[in-house]
Scaffold this motif. Structure first.
Motif, PDB file in Angstrom:
ATOM      1  N   THR A   1       0.856  -1.182   0.000  1.00 34.85           N
ATOM      2  CA  THR A   1       0.000   0.000   0.000  1.00 34.85           C
ATOM      3  C   THR A   1       0.889   1.227   0.000  1.00 34.85           C
ATOM      4  OG1 THR A   1      -1.740  -1.155   1.222  1.00 34.85           O
ATOM      5  CG2 THR A   1      -1.808   1.262   1.229  1.00 34.85           C
ATOM      6  N   MET A   2       0.585   2.203  -0.855  1.00 35.06           N
ATOM      7  CA  MET A   2       1.384   3.419  -0.884  1.00 35.06           C
ATOM      8  C   MET A   2       0.518   4.617  -1.253  1.00 35.06           C
ATOM      9  SD  MET A   2       3.541   3.075  -4.462  1.00 35.06           S
ATOM     10  CE  MET A   2       4.123   4.776  -4.405  1.00 35.06           C
ATOM     11  N   LYS A   3       0.934   5.789  -0.745  1.00 36.13           N
ATOM     12  CA  LYS A   3       0.299   7.037  -1.133  1.00 36.13           C
ATOM     13  C   LYS A   3       0.942   7.493  -2.435  1.00 36.13           C
ATOM     14  CE  LYS A   3      -0.123  10.244   1.964  1.00 36.13           C
ATOM     15  NZ  LYS A   3       0.175  11.126   3.109  1.00 36.13           N
ATOM     16  N   MET A   4       0.125   7.770  -3.428  1.00 38.07           N
ATOM     17  CA  MET A   4       0.654   8.148  -4.730  1.00 38.07           C
ATOM     18  C   MET A   4      -0.347   9.051  -5.437  1.00 38.07           C
ATOM     19  SD  MET A   4       0.195   4.414  -6.567  1.00 38.07           S
ATOM     20  CE  MET A   4       0.832   4.973  -8.137  1.00 38.07           C
ATOM     21  N   ARG A   5       0.109   9.658  -6.514  1.00 34.02           N
ATOM     22  CA  ARG A   5      -0.751  10.568  -7.277  1.00 34.02           C
ATOM     23  C   ARG A   5      -1.031   9.982  -8.656  1.00 34.02           C
ATOM     24  NH1 ARG A   5       3.509  15.141  -6.114  1.00 34.02           N
ATOM     25  NH2 ARG A   5       4.662  13.196  -5.958  1.00 34.02           N
ATOM     26  N   TYR A   6      -2.310  10.062  -9.048  1.00 32.49           N
ATOM     27  CA  TYR A   6      -2.706   9.734 -10.407  1.00 32.49           C
ATOM     28  C   TYR A   6      -3.042  11.040 -11.128  1.00 32.49           C
ATOM     29  CZ  TYR A   6      -3.201   4.939  -8.720  1.00 32.49           C
ATOM     30  OH  TYR A   6      -2.969   3.701  -8.186  1.00 32.49           O
ATOM     31  N   VAL A   7      -2.707  11.103 -12.394  1.00 36.86           N
ATOM     32  CA  VAL A   7      -2.948  12.310 -13.179  1.00 36.86           C
ATOM     33  C   VAL A   7      -4.283  12.155 -13.901  1.00 36.86           C
ATOM     34  CG1 VAL A   7      -2.083  13.809 -14.991  1.00 36.86           C
ATOM     35  CG2 VAL A   7      -0.480  12.631 -13.477  1.00 36.86           C
ATOM     36  N   CYS A   8      -5.225  13.078 -13.621  1.00 40.30           N
ATOM     37  CA  CYS A   8      -6.564  13.027 -14.210  1.00 40.30           C
ATOM     38  C   CYS A   8      -6.520  13.459 -15.673  1.00 40.30           C
ATOM     39  CB  CYS A   8      -7.520  13.918 -13.429  1.00 40.30           C
ATOM     40  SG  CYS A   8      -7.774  13.378 -11.748  1.00 40.30           S
ATOM     41  N   ARG A   9      -7.673  13.346 -16.295  1.00 39.07           N
ATOM     42  CA  ARG A   9      -7.781  13.719 -17.709  1.00 39.07           C
ATOM     43  C   ARG A   9      -7.400  15.173 -17.937  1.00 39.07           C
ATOM     44  NH1 ARG A   9     -11.200  11.356 -21.688  1.00 39.07           N
ATOM     45  NH2 ARG A   9     -11.460  12.669 -23.531  1.00 39.07           N
ATOM     46  N   GLU A  10      -7.741  16.046 -16.934  1.00 37.01           N
ATOM     47  CA  GLU A  10      -7.434  17.476 -17.075  1.00 37.01           C
ATOM     48  C   GLU A  10      -5.979  17.775 -16.745  1.00 37.01           C
ATOM     49  OE1 GLU A  10      -9.808  16.229 -15.232  1.00 37.01           O
ATOM     50  OE2 GLU A  10     -11.621  16.705 -16.377  1.00 37.01           O
ATOM     51  N   GLY A  11      -5.224  16.771 -16.334  1.00 36.71           N
ATOM     52  CA  GLY A  11      -3.814  16.979 -16.026  1.00 36.71           C
ATOM     53  C   GLY A  11      -3.533  17.280 -14.573  1.00 36.71           C
ATOM     54  N   GLU A  12      -4.602  17.331 -13.728  1.00 37.58           N
ATOM     55  CA  GLU A  12      -4.425  17.622 -12.318  1.00 37.58           C
ATOM     56  C   GLU A  12      -4.121  16.332 -11.561  1.00 37.58           C
ATOM     57  OE1 GLU A  12      -4.354  20.505 -10.693  1.00 37.58           O
ATOM     58  OE2 GLU A  12      -4.491  21.525 -12.620  1.00 37.58           O
ATOM     59  N   PRO A  13      -3.125  16.356 -10.638  1.00 40.12           N
ATOM     60  CA  PRO A  13      -2.845  15.147  -9.849  1.00 40.12           C
ATOM     61  C   PRO A  13      -3.853  14.985  -8.717  1.00 40.12           C
ATOM     62  CG  PRO A  13      -1.339  16.908  -9.230  1.00 40.12           C
ATOM     63  CD  PRO A  13      -2.176  17.446 -10.368  1.00 40.12           C
ATOM     64  N   VAL A  14      -4.198  13.740  -8.404  1.00 38.65           N
ATOM     65  CA  VAL A  14      -5.098  13.414  -7.302  1.00 38.65           C
ATOM     66  C   VAL A  14      -4.378  12.438  -6.383  1.00 38.65           C
ATOM     67  CG1 VAL A  14      -7.301  12.395  -6.626  1.00 38.65           C
ATOM     68  CG2 VAL A  14      -7.152  13.727  -8.728  1.00 38.65           C
ATOM     69  N   TRP A  15      -4.290  12.789  -5.094  1.00 43.19           N
ATOM     70  CA  TRP A  15      -3.639  11.908  -4.128  1.00 43.19           C
ATOM     71  C   TRP A  15      -4.558  10.743  -3.801  1.00 43.19           C
ATOM     72  CZ3 TRP A  15       1.222  11.667  -2.408  1.00 43.19           C
ATOM     73  CH2 TRP A  15       2.054  12.785  -2.588  1.00 43.19           C
ATOM     74  N   CYS A  16      -4.006   9.539  -3.823  1.00 47.84           N
ATOM     75  CA  CYS A  16      -4.784   8.329  -3.524  1.00 47.84           C
ATOM     76  C   CYS A  16      -3.925   7.381  -2.685  1.00 47.84           C
ATOM     77  CB  CYS A  16      -5.219   7.602  -4.806  1.00 47.84           C
ATOM     78  SG  CYS A  16      -6.323   8.571  -5.860  1.00 47.84           S
ATOM     79  N   ARG A  17      -4.614   6.542  -1.907  1.00 50.75           N
ATOM     80  CA  ARG A  17      -3.962   5.432  -1.232  1.00 50.75           C
ATOM     81  C   ARG A  17      -4.272   4.176  -2.027  1.00 50.75           C
ATOM     82  NH1 ARG A  17      -5.725   6.069   3.501  1.00 50.75           N
ATOM     83  NH2 ARG A  17      -3.879   6.927   4.501  1.00 50.75           N
ATOM     84  N   SER A  18      -3.261   3.566  -2.637  1.00 53.54           N
ATOM     85  CA  SER A  18      -3.450   2.429  -3.542  1.00 53.54           C
ATOM     86  C   SER A  18      -2.874   1.167  -2.911  1.00 53.54           C
ATOM     87  CB  SER A  18      -2.766   2.689  -4.891  1.00 53.54           C
ATOM     88  OG  SER A  18      -3.316   3.832  -5.520  1.00 53.54           O
ATOM     89  N   THR A  19      -3.676   0.093  -2.959  1.00 50.01           N
ATOM     90  CA  THR A  19      -3.243  -1.207  -2.456  1.00 50.01           C
ATOM     91  C   THR A  19      -3.150  -2.172  -3.631  1.00 50.01           C
ATOM     92  OG1 THR A  19      -4.274  -0.821  -0.307  1.00 50.01           O
ATOM     93  CG2 THR A  19      -3.743  -3.103  -0.884  1.00 50.01           C
ATOM     94  N   PHE A  20      -1.949  -2.703  -3.895  1.00 48.60           N
ATOM     95  CA  PHE A  20      -1.688  -3.601  -5.011  1.00 48.60           C
ATOM     96  C   PHE A  20      -1.665  -5.045  -4.499  1.00 48.60           C
ATOM     97  CE2 PHE A  20      -0.292   0.450  -6.375  1.00 48.60           C
ATOM     98  CZ  PHE A  20      -0.268   0.460  -7.762  1.00 48.60           C
ATOM     99  N   THR A  21      -2.453  -5.903  -5.126  1.00 47.15           N
ATOM    100  CA  THR A  21      -2.522  -7.323  -4.750  1.00 47.15           C
ATOM    101  C   THR A  21      -2.351  -8.162  -6.014  1.00 47.15           C
ATOM    102  OG1 THR A  21      -4.106  -6.725  -3.032  1.00 47.15           O
ATOM    103  CG2 THR A  21      -3.872  -9.073  -3.539  1.00 47.15           C
ATOM    104  N   LEU A  22      -1.605  -9.250  -5.892  1.00 40.19           N
ATOM    105  CA  LEU A  22      -1.348 -10.131  -7.017  1.00 40.19           C
ATOM    106  C   LEU A  22      -2.476 -11.161  -7.126  1.00 40.19           C
ATOM    107  CD1 LEU A  22       0.933 -10.308  -9.079  1.00 40.19           C
ATOM    108  CD2 LEU A  22       1.990 -12.061  -7.668  1.00 40.19           C
ATOM    109  N   LEU A  23      -3.056 -11.281  -8.322  1.00 36.99           N
ATOM    110  CA  LEU A  23      -4.071 -12.299  -8.584  1.00 36.99           C
ATOM    111  C   LEU A  23      -3.422 -13.438  -9.366  1.00 36.99           C
ATOM    112  CD1 LEU A  23      -7.101 -10.062  -9.626  1.00 36.99           C
ATOM    113  CD2 LEU A  23      -6.514 -10.922  -7.369  1.00 36.99           C
ATOM    114  N   CYS A  24      -3.596 -14.633  -8.864  1.00 34.53           N
ATOM    115  CA  CYS A  24      -2.940 -15.787  -9.463  1.00 34.53           C
ATOM    116  C   CYS A  24      -3.969 -16.774  -9.997  1.00 34.53           C
ATOM    117  CB  CYS A  24      -2.056 -16.489  -8.430  1.00 34.53           C
ATOM    118  SG  CYS A  24      -0.751 -15.439  -7.769  1.00 34.53           S
ATOM    119  N   GLU A  25      -3.557 -17.478 -11.027  1.00 38.85           N
ATOM    120  CA  GLU A  25      -4.368 -18.568 -11.570  1.00 38.85           C
ATOM    121  C   GLU A  25      -3.551 -19.845 -11.409  1.00 38.85           C
ATOM    122  OE1 GLU A  25      -5.836 -20.216 -15.896  1.00 38.85           O
ATOM    123  OE2 GLU A  25      -5.459 -18.088 -15.650  1.00 38.85           O
TER     124      GLU A  25
END
Length: 730
Positions: free
Chosen positions: A94-118
């Motif tokens: 989990t990390m705090k990071m910024r995503y860039v919106c369509r208008e070019g403005e950054p939005v701060w988000c808390r993102s949790t990455f999980t691996l999906l396995c088959e």
């Protein structure tokens, strides 16, 4: 559309216990943002909540990869964490990071990455996205507000100190350091009566506690024997402590001047004062002004002589007349703030003091007027006021708990949302310790104290999750993020704590982990049943045949005994996996251990043209580990490599330092493993060897994991196989 795309991504999983349609509906209708990315970084699916956050429809997002909308300052850390996730070093991140919106403005988000396995093979990454833009901006605004407040205090041209409820220094501006001849680091946290013991029982001490007990502002003058200064003191008490302003009203040495010398001193003071000074007669005609007066207002003495009110707006004339009448009755006016005007028509804010001048009989015969330009101070105060209004609006309307505590853990501010979680009045929190049992339960205090101490000592932000027993008996999980606030000298003066109830999130995470465990147990059970059933079928067939024919041939018994041994070997490996031996750490000679494992495995292959070449870096002498367990790993890897080469080729083993780790590489010249099969290596009951159970590598991975290391396999058909072990160097 989203449901269909998910069904296509997880077509093989349709037979799972949870219907795929249910998972797709949850994904699509969640108010939390989700998206799936392929291992190459390309988006595979995105739910409406995430599309709304970014401002792009799913059809547009599926053309992009994660690098396209991740802020460049966060991208490197994100990719590094993703590589650790793919290596199996971490289960999620989990990390705090910024995503860039369509208008070019950054939005701060808390993102949790999980691996999906088959079937235990990584296939996709699922990313849960929580919008924390408001929280981050609140933190930034709060830090900026505190800094502006400090700048205002430092710009005040008077000595200013803050004392807490125990009369301990919490702040001194630079003027106070100079006037009181004390350094901040020497007095902060100390009681004023310990720093200046001579004040105890004197006028200062009495006036201080009079103002405190009555909770009213006060002012007085006294002569400080230690500093040898005549000081004017203004006191402003509050629930948090006392604000004290000092002003030097003249040094002790002035009493030794004779009449002529004193007059010369006053004349020099009048002419060179940084404040605008004017003398008016009893009819308020200007008698004299200094150069600063002319520069401040732009008028000459000749212009002001008959009309000194040129510098005052007409609307202020009545109030100014009232003030002069008070002074005429013998009551000085100090630091009266008002709007004034210059000759060019521009406005300025001034702080004005009016004092009476007496003749020998005690009659007021004239007035002295002193004015100071406080325009910059007013602008700073207004900016601070607007910042405080904005800050209050945010903190008092957010569901998160916003708390300000000083370096001693004393609460100086608590947002209204505290009443919901703690069921306690916010007004009663200010001034209490964060570790007071009336604020939080004892169990929370035991967990929060070491967390707060670590943050104070390291000076770094920190996150903690703590179980919390509510007053109604329910247990909640709360998450508190703390960030230190520093002054201009880099010293920590405050901590900003953002707290939220994450009970539902924790429950969801626990259910996810339990589901993963059940899935693994189910897969293991199927594999065990399959592997045991094969030899049992052989045993059953021979038993029935011998029972029918009565023919007990030796070769039948040998086959049956072989199958019994096979079952016994598999059960032994399973027990080794489920019940690991007691770990006994010690120092192991790395080179000797590799040679021992190589010699033990290579005896039957040496005659067939196989050579093992070992090279250990000279600076690698020993390793802190369980020697028996690591030798087992080495032996398993070497045995697999020798069997893969089928008696021909070289096995190269190298050991080198890699930062804080030891890198041990086993590189064979075997046929290699296809990419579509390499993902299955390490899964239970999958083996590339005839008659293998696939548990050896799984046990090796577990042993390396227990040593806080990692095991990686790289292979290409026709190029051989490389196994890389990374183990902590200490």
């Amino acid at each position: 559309m989203l449901s269909g795309s998910l069904n296509s991504l997880f077509e093989p999983a349709k037979s799972a216990a949870i219907p795929m349609q249910m998972i797709a509906n949850l994904f699509e209708h969640s108010c939390v943002g989700f998206f799936l990315i392929e291992l190459s970084g390309k988006l595979a699916a995105a739910n409406p909540a995430f599309c709304s956050l970014i401002g792009n429809p799913e059809s547009e997002l599926l053309k992009l990869d994660i690098q396209s909308f991740t802020h460049q300052d966060d991208l490197l850390l994100c990719l590094h964490q993703a590589s650790l996730l793919l290596d199996g070093t971490i289960p999620f991140y989990t990390m705090k990071m910024r995503y860039v919106c369509r208008e070019g403005e950054p939005v701060w988000c808390r993102s949790t990455f999980t691996l999906l396995c088959e079937e235990e093979c990584p296939r996709l990454m699922m990313v849960q996205v929580e919008n924390i833009d408001e929280q981050v901006k609140l933190e930034q605004e709060l830090l900026a507000s505190v800094k502006r407040m400090k700048n205002v205090y430092e710009s005040i041209a008077e000595a200013f100190v803050m004392l807490d409820r125990q009369a301990r220094y919490t702040y001194l501006n630079k003027y106070a350091e100079s006037l009181l001849r004390k350094k901040r680091e020497d007095v902060l946290g100390e009681c004023i009566w310990d720093v200046f013991p001579a004040l105890t029982g004197k006028a200062f001490h009495q006036e201080f506690y009079k103002s405190w007990n009555e909770m009213k502002a006060g002012s007085f003058r006294y002569y400080d024997e230690e500093l040898q200064l005549r000081l004017e003191v203004r006191l402003y008490p509050s629930r948090e402590g006392m604000a004290v302003y000092y002003r030097d009203t003249g040094s002790a040495g002035m009493k030794d001047w004779d009449g002529a010398g004193f007059a010369e001193l006053l004349r020099s003071f009048f002419d060179h004062s940084a404040d605008a000074i004017g003398i008016l007669d009893s009819d308020r005609r200007m008698l004299k002004i200094n150069k600063t007066y002319e520069d401040m207002f732009g008028y000459t003495y000749a212009e002001l002589r008959e009309n000194p009110l040129l510098t005052v707006y007409e609307t202020a004339h009545p109030e100014l007349n009232r003030l002069f009448e008070e002074v005429k009755r013998g009551t000085p006016v100090s630091d009266y703030e008002m709007k004034s005007k210059r000759k060019d028509g521009s406005s300025l804010d001034i702080s004005m003091s009016i004092s009476p001048i007496y003749d020998g009989t005690g009659e007021v015969i004239s007035f002295s007027v002193k004015a100071r330009d406080i325009s910059d101070k007013k602008k700073s105060e207004e900016a601070l006021r607007q910042s405080e209004i904005k800050y209050r609006l945010i903190t008092e309307n957010t569901s998160d708990l916003v708390t300000l505590v000083d370096a001693n853990g004393v609460i100086v501010y608590a947002s209204p949302s505290h009443e919901v979680l703690y069921d306690i009045s916010v007004s009663s929190l200010n001034g209490l310790s964060l570790f007071n049992a009336d604020v939080v339960p004892e169990s929370m205090i035991l967990a929060m104290k070491p967390w707060f101490r670590h943050m104070l000592e390291s000076g770094q932000p920190s996150l903690v999750e703590i179980p919390f027993l509510r007053r109604n008996g329910q247990i909640s999980i709360i998450e508190t993020y703390g960030r230190p606030v520093r002054d201009d000298r880099g010293e920590i003066v405050l901590f900003v704590l953002i707290t939220r109830d994450i009970t539902k999130r924790a429950q969801t995470e626990a259910l996810r982990r339990q589901s993963a465990k059940l899935s693994t147990a189910s897969q293991l059970a199927v594999g065990i049943a399959h592997e045991i059933r094969n030899p049992l079928t052989v045993l059953k067939g021979f038993t029935q045949m011998m029972n029918t024919t009565g023919d007990f041939k030796k070769q039948y018994l040998e086959v049956m005994m072989h199958e019994f041994v096979r079952i016994e070997q598999m059960i032994s490996e399973l027990l080794g996996l489920a019940q690991p031996p007691v770990v006994q750490y010690g120092r192991m000679a790395l080179a000797a251990a590799l040679d021992f494992s190589a010699n033990r495995c290579s005896s039957e292959f040496n005659s067939r043209g196989v050579q093992i070449i070992t090279a250990v870096a000279p600076d690698l002498t020993d390793l802190w580990c369980d020697e028996k367990q690591l030798k087992k790993v080495f032996g398993h890897i070497i045995q697999n490599a020798l069997e893969a080469m089928q008696g021909n080729g070289d096995l190269q083993i190298t050991a080198t330092r890699d930062g804080g780790y030891v890198r041990i590489v086993f590189r064979d010249q075997g046929p290699g493993i296809p990419q579509e099969l390499i993902r299955k290596v390490g899964e239970p009951f999958y083996s590339t060897k005839a008659g293998g159970f696939g548990l050896g590598l799984m046990i090796s991975q577990k042993i390396i994991g227990d040593h806080h290391g990692s095991l990686q396999i790289e292979s290409e058909p026709g190029q051989g196989t490389t196994v890389v072990l990374l183990l902590p160097a200490h």
